[in-house]
Design an enzyme around this catalytic site. Structure first.
Site, mmCIF file in Angstrom:
data_model
loop_
_atom_site.group_PDB
_atom_site.id
_atom_site.type_symbol
_atom_site.label_atom_id
_atom_site.label_comp_id
_atom_site.label_asym_id
_atom_site.label_seq_id
_atom_site.Cartn_x
_atom_site.Cartn_y
_atom_site.Cartn_z
ATOM 1 N N LYS A 1 35.703 59.562 38.164
ATOM 2 C CA LYS A 1 34.343 59.283 38.631
ATOM 3 C C LYS A 1 34.320 58.228 39.736
ATOM 4 C CE LYS A 1 31.153 61.042 35.233
ATOM 5 N NZ LYS A 1 30.042 60.755 34.306
ATOM 6 N N ARG B 1 36.005 63.628 27.888
ATOM 7 C CA ARG B 1 35.890 64.750 28.832
ATOM 8 C C ARG B 1 36.773 64.457 30.037
ATOM 9 N NH1 ARG B 1 32.668 66.411 33.256
ATOM 10 N NH2 ARG B 1 31.984 68.588 33.145
#
Length: 296
Positions: free
Chosen positions: A242, A276
């Site tokens: 991210k 995840r």
């Protein structure tokens, strides 16, 4: 009869209003010391990470096969890019996800299938195709989605997006206390889901790093993740590659694995249960190391 109805007949669903410590996903049960790895398979042409590498049906299924071989417990199928991009209708999202979920269910009957969607219509059709859980990363933007999870006996991820609409980015976002805001939002959504009939053992909460947050907020959430885990609801973290990792390390999206593994390890140590990720093998090794250090 739905799975939710079957569980109520056994006296489990309606009596239990709070999580028991077990996490029940599809036919699998994960105990408090277990780490579940969720592999990302995006059937989108514009994914921020793989740039559409798994948009094609065959390439997506090959990615699933590899993820399962490398230790994935859950496959998270997405049909719409999370961030800005071309509009994707519900019908197109269904076209991308429902046939794939059905084929995945047949090919890997034991794997947990998750669908990353905020739309109740999509969640319902994926449930009929064989999905086990709904990964709602947009904080209940469609209030009917939790009812779909209850109707079909699915697991549900309750997230925090800082009040943003789906597929929008924050602008000068500010919180008096970001963790307090996250805890209040996700536990409220979890309680609402249980009130609608979702099994408490099938509810997870996600602080949702970067959604409605800047890098400072996402780092703060990681440092204080134990506070969220202390709520009693199983915590899912989706931090793989991210932007907050890239900005912290000044790293391009293709060079964030080391940072991702560091954040995963800290999150696991602080009590997260589901992870995840894009690189299943690396994540599995990192989480196994944390489990060994913790003695679990």
């Amino acid at each position: 009869m739905s799975r939710a109805g079957q569980e109520q007949d056994r006296g489990e669903g309606s009596a239990a209003r709070v999580p028991s410590g077990r996490l029940r996903l599809g036919g699998r049960v994960f105990g408090p010391g277990d780490h579940a790895v969720m592999a990302v398979v995006n059937r989108t042409p514009d994914s921020f990470y793989d740039k559409g590498a798994t948009f094609g049906f065959a390439s997506a299924m090959r990615a699933v096969d590899t993820a399962v071989e490398r230790g994935a417990d859950i496959i998270d199928v997405g049909g719409v890019k999370a961030g800005y991009g071309a509009h994707v209708s519900a019908a197109e999202e269904i076209r991308r996800t429902v046939p794939f979920v059905a084929a995945l269910r047949e090919r890997h009957p034991g794997v947990v299938i998750s669908v990353d969607t905020w739309r109740a219509r999509v969640g319902g059709e994926c449930a009929e195709a064989g999905a086990d859980m709904i990964n709602d990363t947009w904080a209940g933007a469609d209030p009917g989605l939790a009812a779909v999870a209850a109707e079909h006996g699915l697991a549900l991820v309750c997230s925090h997006s800082g009040g943003l609409a789906p597929r929008t980015d924050p602008h000068r976002v500010a919180y008096e206390d970001v963790m307090a805001d996250v805890v209040g939002t996700v536990t409220g959504l979890a309680e609402r889901a249980v009130g609608l009939g979702v099994d408490p053992d099938r509810v997870m909460i996600d602080p949702t790093h970067d959604f409605g947050k800047n890098t400072y907020h996402s780092l703060e959430l990681t440092r204080r993740l134990g506070e969220l885990a202390g709520s009693g609801w199983p915590v899912l973290v989706a931090v793989s590659n991210k932007d907050f990792i890239g900005e912290t390390l000044d790293a391009a999206v293709t060079d964030r694995l080391a940072g991702t593994l560091a954040v995963l390890a800290v999150s696991a140590w602080e009590g997260a249960r589901v992870f995840r990720v894009h690189d299943v093998a690396a994540a599995r090794s990192a989480l196994d190391a944390v489990a060994a250090l913790a003695g679990s």
